[in-house]
Design an enzyme around this catalytic site. Structure first.
Site, PDB file in Angstrom:
ATOM      1  N   ASP A   1      64.510  43.510  40.338  1.00 22.74           N
ATOM      2  CA  ASP A   1      64.465  42.160  39.929  1.00 22.74           C
ATOM      3  C   ASP A   1      65.242  41.219  40.528  1.00 22.74           C
ATOM      4  O   ASP A   1      66.209  40.849  39.766  1.00 22.74           O
ATOM      5  CB  ASP A   1      64.453  42.174  38.256  1.00 22.74           C
ATOM      6  CG  ASP A   1      63.470  42.782  37.612  1.00 22.74           C
ATOM      7  OD1 ASP A   1      62.276  43.066  38.375  1.00 22.74           O
ATOM      8  OD2 ASP A   1      63.564  43.675  36.498  1.00 22.74           O
TER       9      ASP A   1
ATOM     10  N   LYS B   1      60.936  49.595  41.833  1.00 19.42           N
ATOM     11  CA  LYS B   1      59.776  49.085  41.218  1.00 19.42           C
ATOM     12  C   LYS B   1      60.011  47.493  41.937  1.00 19.42           C
ATOM     13  O   LYS B   1      60.991  46.906  41.841  1.00 19.42           O
ATOM     14  CB  LYS B   1      59.837  48.709  39.926  1.00 19.42           C
ATOM     15  CG  LYS B   1      58.848  47.866  39.297  1.00 19.42           C
ATOM     16  CD  LYS B   1      58.499  48.074  37.702  1.00 19.42           C
ATOM     17  CE  LYS B   1      59.321  47.178  36.859  1.00 19.42           C
ATOM     18  NZ  LYS B   1      58.979  45.819  36.637  1.00 19.42           N
TER      19      LYS B   1
ATOM     20  N   ASP C   1      54.406  46.810  40.919  1.00 17.12           N
ATOM     21  CA  ASP C   1      54.227  46.418  39.868  1.00 17.12           C
ATOM     22  C   ASP C   1      53.599  44.797  39.765  1.00 17.12           C
ATOM     23  O   ASP C   1      54.408  43.923  39.456  1.00 17.12           O
ATOM     24  CB  ASP C   1      55.543  46.274  38.687  1.00 17.12           C
ATOM     25  CG  ASP C   1      55.402  45.649  37.524  1.00 17.12           C
ATOM     26  OD1 ASP C   1      54.231  45.619  36.975  1.00 17.12           O
ATOM     27  OD2 ASP C   1      56.370  45.302  36.776  1.00 17.12           O
TER      28      ASP C   1
ATOM     29  N   LYS D   1      50.238  44.335  38.515  1.00 19.07           N
ATOM     30  CA  LYS D   1      49.379  44.099  37.321  1.00 19.07           C
ATOM     31  C   LYS D   1      48.138  43.400  37.590  1.00 19.07           C
ATOM     32  O   LYS D   1      48.014  42.458  37.181  1.00 19.07           O
ATOM     33  CB  LYS D   1      50.113  43.339  36.155  1.00 19.07           C
ATOM     34  CG  LYS D   1      51.641  44.092  35.698  1.00 19.07           C
ATOM     35  CD  LYS D   1      51.797  43.328  34.440  1.00 19.07           C
ATOM     36  CE  LYS D   1      53.372  43.703  33.603  1.00 19.07           C
ATOM     37  NZ  LYS D   1      54.530  43.882  34.857  1.00 19.07           N
TER      38      LYS D   1
ATOM     39  N   HIS E   1      44.537  42.093  37.892  1.00 15.47           N
ATOM     40  CA  HIS E   1      43.550  41.827  36.526  1.00 15.47           C
ATOM     41  C   HIS E   1      42.796  40.748  37.441  1.00 15.47           C
ATOM     42  O   HIS E   1      43.021  39.687  37.395  1.00 15.47           O
ATOM     43  CB  HIS E   1      44.265  41.196  35.563  1.00 15.47           C
ATOM     44  CG  HIS E   1      43.465  40.836  34.360  1.00 15.47           C
ATOM     45  ND1 HIS E   1      44.041  40.239  33.363  1.00 15.47           N
ATOM     46  CD2 HIS E   1      42.230  41.131  34.227  1.00 15.47           C
ATOM     47  CE1 HIS E   1      42.994  40.319  32.317  1.00 15.47           C
ATOM     48  NE2 HIS E   1      41.718  40.584  32.980  1.00 15.47           N
ATOM     49  N   ASP E   2      41.342  41.176  37.940  1.00 17.64           N
ATOM     50  CA  ASP E   2      40.635  40.240  38.670  1.00 17.64           C
ATOM     51  C   ASP E   2      39.081  40.994  38.410  1.00 17.64           C
ATOM     52  O   ASP E   2      38.817  42.000  37.593  1.00 17.64           O
ATOM     53  CB  ASP E   2      40.970  40.186  39.973  1.00 17.64           C
ATOM     54  CG  ASP E   2      40.745  38.725  40.521  1.00 17.64           C
ATOM     55  OD1 ASP E   2      39.569  38.230  40.497  1.00 17.64           O
ATOM     56  OD2 ASP E   2      41.397  37.987  41.167  1.00 17.64           O
TER      57      ASP E   2
ATOM     58  N   PRO F   1      36.149  43.245  39.621  1.00 13.64           N
ATOM     59  CA  PRO F   1      36.266  44.858  40.074  1.00 13.64           C
ATOM     60  C   PRO F   1      36.323  44.724  41.792  1.00 13.64           C
ATOM     61  O   PRO F   1      37.492  45.479  42.066  1.00 13.64           O
ATOM     62  CB  PRO F   1      34.950  45.504  39.641  1.00 13.64           C
ATOM     63  CG  PRO F   1      34.836  44.735  38.373  1.00 13.64           C
ATOM     64  CD  PRO F   1      35.036  43.239  38.810  1.00 13.64           C
TER      65      PRO F   1
ATOM     66  N   THR G   1      54.426  43.029  26.101  1.00 11.55           N
ATOM     67  CA  THR G   1      54.833  43.221  25.111  1.00 11.55           C
ATOM     68  C   THR G   1      55.422  41.639  24.338  1.00 11.55           C
ATOM     69  O   THR G   1      56.106  41.567  23.424  1.00 11.55           O
ATOM     70  CB  THR G   1      56.251  43.881  25.264  1.00 11.55           C
ATOM     71  OG1 THR G   1      56.843  43.468  26.532  1.00 11.55           O
ATOM     72  CG2 THR G   1      56.036  45.259  25.056  1.00 11.55           C
TER      73      THR G   1
ATOM     74  N   ARG H   1      67.997  51.549  26.939  1.00  8.28           N
ATOM     75  CA  ARG H   1      69.193  50.995  26.951  1.00  8.28           C
ATOM     76  C   ARG H   1      70.104  52.377  26.923  1.00  8.28           C
ATOM     77  O   ARG H   1      69.741  53.396  26.269  1.00  8.28           O
ATOM     78  CB  ARG H   1      69.655  49.981  25.896  1.00  8.28           C
ATOM     79  CG  ARG H   1      68.816  48.837  26.162  1.00  8.28           C
ATOM     80  CD  ARG H   1      69.653  48.050  27.407  1.00  8.28           C
ATOM     81  NE  ARG H   1      68.899  46.737  27.522  1.00  8.28           N
ATOM     82  CZ  ARG H   1      67.780  46.467  28.368  1.00  8.28           C
ATOM     83  NH1 ARG H   1      67.356  47.753  29.125  1.00  8.28           N
ATOM     84  NH2 ARG H   1      67.249  45.436  28.822  1.00  8.28           N
TER      85      ARG H   1
ATOM     86  N   ARG I   1      68.589  46.498  34.179  1.00  6.66           N
ATOM     87  CA  ARG I   1      69.872  45.971  34.126  1.00  6.66           C
ATOM     88  C   ARG I   1      70.919  47.037  33.653  1.00  6.66           C
ATOM     89  O   ARG I   1      72.088  46.937  34.172  1.00  6.66           O
ATOM     90  CB  ARG I   1      70.134  44.959  33.204  1.00  6.66           C
ATOM     91  CG  ARG I   1      69.504  43.640  33.534  1.00  6.66           C
ATOM     92  CD  ARG I   1      68.945  42.623  32.755  1.00  6.66           C
ATOM     93  NE  ARG I   1      67.799  43.021  31.931  1.00  6.66           N
ATOM     94  CZ  ARG I   1      67.355  42.415  30.761  1.00  6.66           C
ATOM     95  NH1 ARG I   1      68.016  40.995  30.538  1.00  6.66           N
ATOM     96  NH2 ARG I   1      66.380  42.840  30.226  1.00  6.66           N
TER      97      ARG I   1
HETATM   98  O1  C5P Z   1      66.594  45.277  32.770  1.00  2.07           O
HETATM   99  P1  C5P Z   1      65.632  46.067  31.880  1.00  2.07           P
HETATM  100  O2  C5P Z   1      65.807  47.629  31.779  1.00  2.07           O
HETATM  101  O3  C5P Z   1      65.200  45.495  30.583  1.00  2.07           O
HETATM  102  O4  C5P Z   1      64.256  45.923  32.804  1.00  2.07           O
HETATM  103  C1  C5P Z   1      63.202  46.447  32.383  1.00  2.07           C
HETATM  104  C2  C5P Z   1      62.144  46.256  33.462  1.00  2.07           C
HETATM  105  O5  C5P Z   1      60.660  46.582  32.905  1.00  2.07           O
HETATM  106  C3  C5P Z   1      61.781  44.801  33.895  1.00  2.07           C
HETATM  107  O6  C5P Z   1      61.255  44.794  35.530  1.00  2.07           O
HETATM  108  C4  C5P Z   1      60.758  44.121  32.901  1.00  2.07           C
HETATM  109  O7  C5P Z   1      60.097  43.168  33.664  1.00  2.07           O
HETATM  110  C5  C5P Z   1      59.856  45.439  32.854  1.00  2.07           C
HETATM  111  N1  C5P Z   1      59.185  45.664  31.727  1.00  2.07           N
HETATM  112  C6  C5P Z   1      59.580  45.443  30.287  1.00  2.07           C
HETATM  113  N2  C5P Z   1      58.805  45.532  29.389  1.00  2.07           N
HETATM  114  C7  C5P Z   1      57.433  45.788  29.648  1.00  2.07           C
HETATM  115  C8  C5P Z   1      57.022  45.856  30.749  1.00  2.07           C
HETATM  116  C9  C5P Z   1      57.712  45.763  31.880  1.00  2.07           C
HETATM  117  O8  C5P Z   1      60.785  45.265  30.317  1.00  2.07           O
HETATM  118  N3  C5P Z   1      56.602  45.943  28.431  1.00  2.07           N
END
Ligand code: C5P
Length: 233
Positions: free
Chosen positions: A11, A33, A60, A62, A64-65, A67, A119, A180, A210
């Site tokens: 990221d 990723k 990643d 994602k 969406h369009d 087929p 989410t 985490r 992170r």
């Molecule tokens: O730093 P962190 O561990 O929160 O990063 C999580 C990664 O997963 C980021 O690239 C975020 O965009 C991705 N992600 C997420 N929740 C989701 C789908 C993808 O945190 N539902």
């Protein structure tokens, strides 16, 4: 060679920053990723270069369009040498099937993963879109559709991994962000789990950002998490 279950999201806004991190880790320690931010800034050349260096790359984007468009995009991603890519399950059966068929004959078929409900969308936000059943039920419905269309798995929280496995079988992959370390900050994530709890719940691959990229020693942090959760054949 056994594979680390850890996927580190790059990221970063620029290729230079991403490459600074990549130089500190090895392909055996983690997959990488590449999401919309870095892909838009750095382009497909970075993706193929990471793959050529031996990294498993999760693209990643994602998709969406319609087929045909998604199918061609998935084929182009497979040609870059990516290991995993994803599409929105809400694109529907024809789109999901076209995506699966597009990569079926490729030399190294990537894993095709579905995004169910973002989410960032809660029940009121879904109602505004005309979806009355709520996020949990809608995500379960879309996971079922993805399974039915022959996709390899879904992105879900560790809290949902167990339900995904019992509904769709152990072979249907659960890729879980929101991880985490026990001692770390939750940042902006709400439904978090430790790496060990996520694997116990059924997660196959853990997207850990992170907690690793901002660690003083990413290499040591990766080694310690890999040790505690083990690899995946
Ligand atoms: O730093 P962190 O561990 O929160 O990063 C999580 C990664 O997963 C980021 O690239 C975020 O965009 C991705 N992600 C997420 N929740 C989701 C789908 C993808 O945190 N539902």
């Amino acid at each position: 060679m056994p594979n680390s279950r850890i996927i580190v999201p790059l990221d970063y806004p620029t290729q230079r920053l991403a490459e600074e991190f990549v130089a500190r880790v090895s392909p055996q320690e983690c997959a990488l990723k590449v999401g919309k931010e870095l892909f838009t800034a750095a382009g497909p050349a970075l993706v193929s270069r990471l793959a050529a260096q031996g990294f498993r790359v999760f693209l990643d984007l994602k998709y969406h369009d319609i087929p045909n468009t998604v199918a061609q995009a998935c084929k182009a991603a497979a040609d870059l040498g990516v290991w995993m890519l994803n599409v929105h399950a809400s694109g529907g059966r024809a789109m999901l099937t076209a995506a699966r068929e597009a990569i079926a004959g490729t030399a190294q078929r990537p894993l095709l993963i579905a995004v169910t409900v973002l989410t960032s969308l809660d029940d009121p936000a879904l109602r505004e879109l005309g979806i009355a059943e709520g996020a949990a039920a809608h995500a379960a419905r879309l996971a079922g559709l993805a399974r039915d269309c022959g996709l390899d798995g879904v992105v879900c929280s560790a809290w949902e991994a167990g339900a995904v496995k019992s509904a769709h079988g152990a072979g249907f992959l659960a890729v879980t962000p929101g991880i985490r370390l026990a001692e770390g900050s939750a940042h902006d994530q709400a439904r978090v789990a430790t790496p060990e709890a996520a694997v116990r719940a059924g997660a196959d691959y853990l997207v850990i950002g992170r907690a690793i990229t901002q660690a003083a020693d990413p290499h040591a942090t990766l080694a310690s998490i890999n040790n505690s959760i083990g690899t995946r054949a």
